[in-house]
Structures are given as C-alpha cells and as structure tokens.
Design an enzyme around this catalytic site. Structure first.
Site, short mmCIF file in Angstrom:
data_model
loop_
_atom_site.label_atom_id
_atom_site.label_comp_id
_atom_site.label_asym_id
_atom_site.label_seq_id
_atom_site.Cartn_x
_atom_site.Cartn_y
_atom_site.Cartn_z
CB CYS A 74 3.62 5.71 10.70
SG CYS A 74 4.14 7.27 11.31
CG HIS A 151 -2.49 8.44 2.28
ND1 HIS A 151 -2.42 9.42 3.25
CD2 HIS A 151 -1.85 7.32 2.83
CE1 HIS A 151 -1.71 9.02 4.18
NE2 HIS A 151 -1.14 7.74 4.02
CB CYS A 209 1.48 12.60 7.09
SG CYS A 209 0.83 10.96 6.86
#
Length: 269
Positions: A74, A151, A209
């Site tokens: 993250c 992703h 993000c």
C-alpha cells in the site's frame, strides 16, 4: 486490553495504524480487521496497518483492506508509516522490502521493481501483459503490473465517465485474476501528467491509491506514452512517480496524521 492507534491518511486514503513493534498485540484476523475498519461501528478506515518487528528490515508492515483481507503493498500507507516513524527506514512487506523516507510535506518511498510476467501478476493463463486481448463492456486491451500487489490498467478518454463503482467489482473478481485485482482507469493528459481513478480490491473506490499510481505510471512509461517522471492526479491529490534506470519505482507525496486514540481490544475481537 487497551490498544493505542494512530489515524492517518495519504491524499484521503485513510488508515488505522497499530504499532506492535515494542508492545505485543493479540493475533489479528479477518474479523478483527473488518470490525475496526467499519465506519459505522468501528474506528473506520480503508486499510488497517500493523507495524511489527522484522528480522530482515527495520520493521515489518502488515496491510489489511477494510474487507479484512491481507494484501502485500500500500503506497499511501507506506508514506504515512514513514511520517509516523520519523526517519529513513527499510520496511518488510509481504510484497517485498521497500524503503521509506520522510520529506518536508510527506514522504518518499522506494517501491521496488515492477513485475510484468503473466504468472507474477498473477493471471489465470499466459498472455502478454503489455496489451492484453481481453475486455469488459467499454474497457478493453488493458495492461497489467504487479508492484507488490496486482493491478490492471485501462487508458480511457475520460476517467470520470467510467462507472468504476459498477464495473470495478466485476473486473476485480473475474476468474482471469486468481488473487483478484486492483482496477485502474487513466487518462493521459500530457507526457508528464496522468489522471487516475482506482477501484481497490477489498476496499472499493478510494480517494487515492499509491500502488495504483505506480502501476499506471510504469505501464504508461512501458508503452512510451509518458516520460520516466510523471505526476499522477487522483481524486485526493497528486503523486510524483519516477521509474529510474535501475528499474526501481520511487513515489513521493503527502501524508498526514489526523488524530490518536485508543480502544478496548475485546470490543472488536
């Protein structure tokens, strides 16, 4: 047991941070993480972050999405943790070791090297991840990058025109992605600027993000659409992403501590 926490955010992507580097905490499972993250009955957050001792780095960072699932990376939380730690450090994550360093207005994070092989994303079957021959409704031919978590990136004319709250969950849970996937829709504004919205697996739409910004920037650079240093604008604000010649990604941006508090562990266990 009374447990102290810090509430932090990076561009509006918010976290509960528990520091267990010197004080042991009971085991954290999906139920505890989900209960703490609940915005109506808990403290509320996009991700729960737990700091622990590490044998290979200065400390370890564990990351739980608000659905209780544990993930490998993250970027926004990494900047928040750098701010909380207060000095440069190496941080062990399940997605790899990263390096963080506080800056005047936030933090800079060495996010490591991107991975492009289909089985490193991972995908269910082999294909070229630069331009994937797949699509969902109006979104097609994405690219895929793993930057500690997976992703998929779509380039579109207008990020705001994509109903990401509806199509994001469908793509996230598609069988093509055995570990689910984060869904990015991006618009190239110039050789040095990208606009981005992200549907995060296990968290939904968030204001920002960090790993999504890194994955999208690197994919755009890989396609030759932007320079190797680019600003990525998310709903919560801007991040600077650099993909250096040594193949490492550096992300720089703000982080903020909102407040501190404490809770009874038994209320959420």
């Amino acid at each position: 047991m009374r447990v102290e926490f810090s509430k932090m955010h990076g561009l509006g992507n918010d976290f509960i941070v528990l520091d267990a580097r010197e004080v042991s905490l009971p085991a954290i499972d999906t139920g505890v993480a989900r209960a703490l993250a609940d915005r109506r009955t808990g403290i509320g957050c996009d991700q729960l972050i737990v700091l622990e001792p590490s044998e290979t780095a200065d400390f370890r960072m564990r990351i739980f999405n608000n659905d209780g699932g544990e993930v490998g990376a993250c970027g926004n939380a990494s900047r928040a943790v750098a701010l909380l730690h207060g000095s440069a450090a190496s941080v062990e994550t399940s997605g790899g070791t990263i390096k963080v360093e506080p800056t005047e207005n936030g933090a800079s994070v060495d996010m490591g090297e991107p991975r492009f092989d289909w089985d490193a994303i991972p995908l269910e079957y082999a294909m070229d991840t630069t331009v994937m021959p797949v699509g969902w409704d109006s979104l097609d031919q994405p690219g895929a990058v793993n930057v500690g978590n997976p992703h998929v990136i779509f380039f579109v004319e207008d990020t705001d025109a994509v109903p990401l709250d509806k199509i994001g969950p469908e793509i996230e849970t598609d069988p093509l992605f055995p570990e689910r996937v984060n869904v990015n829709v991006a618009t190239i504004g110039s050789r040095t600027h990208i606009r981005l919205r992200v549907w995060e697996r296990g968290a939904g739409l968030t204001r920002a993000c960090g790993t999504g910004a890194c994955a999208t920037a690197v994919h755009a650079m890989r396609r030759g659409l932007v320079e190797r240093e680019v600003t990525v604008s998310l709903p919560g604000g801007d991040l600077l992403i650099v993909w250096s010649e040594d193949n490492r990604i550096r992300m720089t941006g703000p982080a903020t501590e909102s407040y501190r508090g404490s809770f009874e562990w038994s209320d959420f266990a």
